[in-house]
Design an enzyme around this catalytic site. Structure first.
Site, PDB file in Angstrom:
ATOM      1  N   ARG A 117      21.096 -20.963 -10.011  1.00  0.00           N
ATOM      2  CA  ARG A 117      22.336 -21.478  -9.418  1.00  0.00           C
ATOM      3  C   ARG A 117      21.989 -22.443  -8.295  1.00  0.00           C
ATOM      4  O   ARG A 117      22.575 -23.512  -8.169  1.00  0.00           O
ATOM      5  CB  ARG A 117      23.166 -20.291  -8.899  1.00  0.00           C
ATOM      6  CG  ARG A 117      24.542 -20.572  -8.455  1.00  0.00           C
ATOM      7  CD  ARG A 117      25.457 -19.324  -8.487  1.00  0.00           C
ATOM      8  NE  ARG A 117      25.595 -18.832  -9.859  1.00  0.00           N
ATOM      9  CZ  ARG A 117      25.049 -17.703 -10.294  1.00  0.00           C
ATOM     10  NH1 ARG A 117      24.333 -16.939  -9.493  1.00  0.00           N
ATOM     11  NH2 ARG A 117      25.202 -17.317 -11.555  1.00  0.00           N
ATOM     12  N   ASP A 130      28.791 -21.423 -15.794  1.00  0.00           N
ATOM     13  CA  ASP A 130      28.543 -20.467 -16.877  1.00  0.00           C
ATOM     14  C   ASP A 130      27.042 -20.217 -16.903  1.00  0.00           C
ATOM     15  O   ASP A 130      26.259 -21.175 -16.880  1.00  0.00           O
ATOM     16  CB  ASP A 130      29.028 -20.959 -18.248  1.00  0.00           C
ATOM     17  CG  ASP A 130      29.218 -19.759 -19.167  1.00  0.00           C
ATOM     18  OD1 ASP A 130      30.007 -18.865 -18.787  1.00  0.00           O
ATOM     19  OD2 ASP A 130      28.553 -19.678 -20.209  1.00  0.00           O
ATOM     20  N   PHE A 159      23.454  -9.267  -7.996  1.00  0.00           N
ATOM     21  CA  PHE A 159      24.433  -8.711  -8.954  1.00  0.00           C
ATOM     22  C   PHE A 159      23.868  -8.837 -10.364  1.00  0.00           C
ATOM     23  O   PHE A 159      22.745  -9.324 -10.547  1.00  0.00           O
ATOM     24  CB  PHE A 159      25.782  -9.449  -8.832  1.00  0.00           C
ATOM     25  CG  PHE A 159      25.744 -10.891  -9.296  1.00  0.00           C
ATOM     26  CD1 PHE A 159      25.219 -11.896  -8.475  1.00  0.00           C
ATOM     27  CD2 PHE A 159      26.230 -11.255 -10.553  1.00  0.00           C
ATOM     28  CE1 PHE A 159      25.177 -13.226  -8.899  1.00  0.00           C
ATOM     29  CE2 PHE A 159      26.197 -12.584 -10.979  1.00  0.00           C
ATOM     30  CZ  PHE A 159      25.669 -13.567 -10.152  1.00  0.00           C
ATOM     31  N   GLY A 160      24.595  -8.402 -11.368  1.00  0.00           N
ATOM     32  CA  GLY A 160      24.225  -8.606 -12.786  1.00  0.00           C
ATOM     33  C   GLY A 160      22.844  -8.056 -13.093  1.00  0.00           C
ATOM     34  O   GLY A 160      22.505  -6.913 -12.781  1.00  0.00           O
ATOM     35  N   TYR A 161      22.003  -8.913 -13.681  1.00  0.00           N
ATOM     36  CA  TYR A 161      20.661  -8.499 -14.126  1.00  0.00           C
ATOM     37  C   TYR A 161      19.615  -8.602 -13.013  1.00  0.00           C
ATOM     38  O   TYR A 161      18.409  -8.436 -13.261  1.00  0.00           O
ATOM     39  CB  TYR A 161      20.231  -9.367 -15.303  1.00  0.00           C
ATOM     40  CG  TYR A 161      21.092  -9.220 -16.544  1.00  0.00           C
ATOM     41  CD1 TYR A 161      22.170 -10.085 -16.776  1.00  0.00           C
ATOM     42  CD2 TYR A 161      20.861  -8.202 -17.472  1.00  0.00           C
ATOM     43  CE1 TYR A 161      22.982  -9.951 -17.898  1.00  0.00           C
ATOM     44  CE2 TYR A 161      21.665  -8.065 -18.610  1.00  0.00           C
ATOM     45  CZ  TYR A 161      22.724  -8.941 -18.802  1.00  0.00           C
ATOM     46  OH  TYR A 161      23.526  -8.805 -19.919  1.00  0.00           O
ATOM     47  N   ASN A 207      33.815 -13.731 -10.726  1.00  0.00           N
ATOM     48  CA  ASN A 207      32.591 -12.985 -10.438  1.00  0.00           C
ATOM     49  C   ASN A 207      32.269 -13.105  -8.948  1.00  0.00           C
ATOM     50  O   ASN A 207      31.894 -14.170  -8.459  1.00  0.00           O
ATOM     51  CB  ASN A 207      31.447 -13.568 -11.304  1.00  0.00           C
ATOM     52  CG  ASN A 207      30.141 -12.821 -11.121  1.00  0.00           C
ATOM     53  OD1 ASN A 207      29.737 -12.577  -9.977  1.00  0.00           O
ATOM     54  ND2 ASN A 207      29.501 -12.458 -12.219  1.00  0.00           N
ATOM     55  N   LYS A 264      17.302 -15.805  -2.313  1.00  0.00           N
ATOM     56  CA  LYS A 264      17.669 -16.095  -3.705  1.00  0.00           C
ATOM     57  C   LYS A 264      18.299 -17.486  -3.785  1.00  0.00           C
ATOM     58  O   LYS A 264      18.033 -18.248  -4.725  1.00  0.00           O
ATOM     59  CB  LYS A 264      18.644 -15.035  -4.242  1.00  0.00           C
ATOM     60  CG  LYS A 264      19.020 -15.258  -5.709  1.00  0.00           C
ATOM     61  CD  LYS A 264      20.015 -14.228  -6.247  1.00  0.00           C
ATOM     62  CE  LYS A 264      20.507 -14.641  -7.623  1.00  0.00           C
ATOM     63  NZ  LYS A 264      21.600 -13.775  -8.137  1.00  0.00           N
TER      64      LYS A 264
HETATM   65  O1  LIG Z   1      32.827 -16.318 -16.238  1.00  0.00           O
HETATM   66  P1  LIG Z   1      32.934 -16.015 -14.768  1.00  0.00           P
HETATM   67  O2  LIG Z   1      34.320 -15.685 -14.322  1.00  0.00           O
HETATM   68  O3  LIG Z   1      32.250 -17.034 -13.927  1.00  0.00           O
HETATM   69  O4  LIG Z   1      32.119 -14.645 -14.505  1.00  0.00           O
HETATM   70  P2  LIG Z   1      31.107 -13.920 -15.504  1.00  0.00           P
HETATM   71  O5  LIG Z   1      30.515 -12.764 -14.799  1.00  0.00           O
HETATM   72  O6  LIG Z   1      31.780 -13.712 -16.811  1.00  0.00           O
HETATM   73  O7  LIG Z   1      29.939 -15.002 -15.652  1.00  0.00           O
HETATM   74  P3  LIG Z   1      29.403 -15.690 -16.967  1.00  0.00           P
HETATM   75  O8  LIG Z   1      30.456 -15.825 -17.976  1.00  0.00           O
HETATM   76  O9  LIG Z   1      28.697 -16.916 -16.481  1.00  0.00           O
HETATM   77  O10 LIG Z   1      28.333 -14.604 -17.453  1.00  0.00           O
HETATM   78  C1  LIG Z   1      27.154 -14.556 -16.739  1.00  0.00           C
HETATM   79  C2  LIG Z   1      26.621 -13.171 -16.719  1.00  0.00           C
HETATM   80  O11 LIG Z   1      25.200 -13.338 -16.602  1.00  0.00           O
HETATM   81  C3  LIG Z   1      24.740 -12.583 -15.512  1.00  0.00           C
HETATM   82  N1  LIG Z   1      24.310 -13.440 -14.410  1.00  0.00           N
HETATM   83  C4  LIG Z   1      24.689 -14.712 -14.183  1.00  0.00           C
HETATM   84  N2  LIG Z   1      24.096 -15.184 -13.060  1.00  0.00           N
HETATM   85  C5  LIG Z   1      23.366 -14.141 -12.571  1.00  0.00           C
HETATM   86  C6  LIG Z   1      22.540 -13.971 -11.434  1.00  0.00           C
HETATM   87  O12 LIG Z   1      22.386 -14.934 -10.559  1.00  0.00           O
HETATM   88  N3  LIG Z   1      21.933 -12.778 -11.249  1.00  0.00           N
HETATM   89  C7  LIG Z   1      22.116 -11.769 -12.148  1.00  0.00           C
HETATM   90  N4  LIG Z   1      22.877 -11.843 -13.244  1.00  0.00           N
HETATM   91  C8  LIG Z   1      23.496 -13.024 -13.455  1.00  0.00           C
HETATM   92  C9  LIG Z   1      25.883 -11.715 -15.035  1.00  0.00           C
HETATM   93  O13 LIG Z   1      25.850 -10.475 -15.694  1.00  0.00           O
HETATM   94  C10 LIG Z   1      27.120 -12.476 -15.469  1.00  0.00           C
HETATM   95  O14 LIG Z   1      28.160 -11.575 -15.736  1.00  0.00           O
HETATM   96 MG   LIG Z   2      32.389 -15.243 -17.957  1.00  0.00          MG
END
Ligand SMILES: O=P(O)(O)OP(=O)(O)OP(=O)(O)OC[C@H]1O[C@@H](n2cnc3c(O)ncnc32)[C@H](O)[C@@H]1O
Ligand SMILES: [Mg+2]
Length: 309
Positions: free
Chosen positions: A292, A178, A263-265, A118, A286
């Site tokens: 984190r 995770d 990123f993500g949410y 990620n 952040k």
């Molecule tokens: O497992 P890795 O390879 O680390 O990458 P991943 O994206 O699959 O990561 P996770 O299994 O930990 O899933 C976490 C999800 O939660 C969300 N997430 C985690 N931390 C975040 C953050 O700081 N801001 C926004 N969304 C986050 C994001 O969508 C990630 O894909």
């Molecule tokens: Mg993952």
């Protein structure tokens, strides 16, 4: 142009910008100086700087080094650009600090492998660890390494799986993260399924759309949209018990995505303190408040002891 910093400069540096904790410091004339200073035990400094320092708190060599670079950065308002391992010549753009003026422990350039693909997480870890002199690499730098199936039912189980598997394969010290979003009204979902909320290969946009859809029917008022981000970090290394820490960040889910950073949410996660979404924050903002960042702060407290194992 290179300026050399000598002992008295460093002494001034340590008298400058340090904060929050008290240390009794006697200078070479036996005068007691009460200085605000980080809670650090300076066992490396007394002889070199002609100071007898009695610390009220203990800290580890790596925390001393972190403090040292932090202070140098504060004073020179510059980031050190490289650390040459043999004699700890720290180049601060135009300032060179030679270890013979400090006889500090040699610090080597360090690479830390993060067991993630990620890039959003990696960008945050790079910003955090570069301040400690670490170069961060992730699994995208090693395509030959396998994807680790996240079969765990908890963040810790998955982080342990990722860290242990990659550490055993590479023989290196590995950090895994995770993390996920836990929404109160959804009973803590999506939780460990945050990456796959809208399906196995869901994009961030698809996950965000599903989250908005899930809340549209049930949670109209803000107090029904409470949520938190959770991170569990695990450091694994050969012959060592893994080190496990975690961090959480509280907020609520917005009704429309806002902000372009992160990123993500992040576009939907509204920080409870500032009312801004995580995506409306800069990386450094952040990295001061996120789940984190909090997990990493907990890690840095335990890491030096764990390294000695
Ligand atoms: O497992 P890795 O390879 O680390 O990458 P991943 O994206 O699959 O990561 P996770 O299994 O930990 O899933 C976490 C999800 O939660 C969300 N997430 C985690 N931390 C975040 C953050 O700081 N801001 C926004 N969304 C986050 C994001 O969508 C990630 O894909
Ligand atoms: Mg993952």
């Amino acid at each position: 142009m290179t300026t050399k910093l000598y002992k008295h400069d460093i002494l001034d540096i340590f008298a400058y910008t340090l904060s929050t904790r008290q240390l009794r410091i006697e200078n070479i004339f036996g005068e007691q100086l009460e200085l605000p200073i980080y809670s650090v035990f300076f066992k490396y400094f007394p002889s070199e700087l002609g100071l007898k320092i009695v610390a009220v708190d203990e800290a580890s060599p790596s925390e001393i080094m972190t403090l040292f670079f932090q202070v140098l950065r504060d004073v020179t308002a510059k980031n050190y650009v490289e650390i040459i391992t043999d004699t700890l010549v720290v180049k601060l753009d135009d300032v060179e600090v030679h270890s013979e003026t400090l006889s500090l422990p040699v610090i080597s350039d360090k690479t830390l492998l993060i067991a993630t693909r990620n890039e959003g997480k990696t960008r945050e870890f790079k910003a955090m660890f570069s301040q400690l002199g670490y170069t961060v690499k992730n699994l995208n730098d090693f395509p030959e390494l396998p994807e680790v199936a996240e079969t765990g039912m908890t963040f810790e189980a998955n982080a342990r799986l990722k860290a242990k598997t990659i550490s055993e394969l590479t023989g290196e010290m590995v950090l895994a993260d995770d993390s996920g979003l836990m929404v109160d009204i959804l009973g803590g979902l999506p939780g460990v399924w945050s990456a796959r909320f809208a399906g196995d290969h869901a994009t961030d946009d698809e996950n965000n759309a599903k989250l908005l859809h899930e809340l549209a029917s049930t949670a109209v008022s803000p107090d029904k949209r409470k949520a938190k981000f959770h991170t569990t970090l695990v450091v694994a290394a050969p012959e060592k018990e893994p080190l496990v820490v975690e961090g959480e960040w509280f907020g609520e889910i917005g009704t429309i995505p806002k902000g372009d950073d992160g990123f993500g949410y992040d576009p939907l996660f509204i920080d409870e303190e500032t009312g801004r979404t995580a995506a409306q924050m800069s990386l450094s903002q952040k990295n001061k408040v996120s789940h984190r960042a909090r997990a990493l702060q907990n890690l840095l407290k335990k890491w030096p002891e764990w390294l000695k194992q």
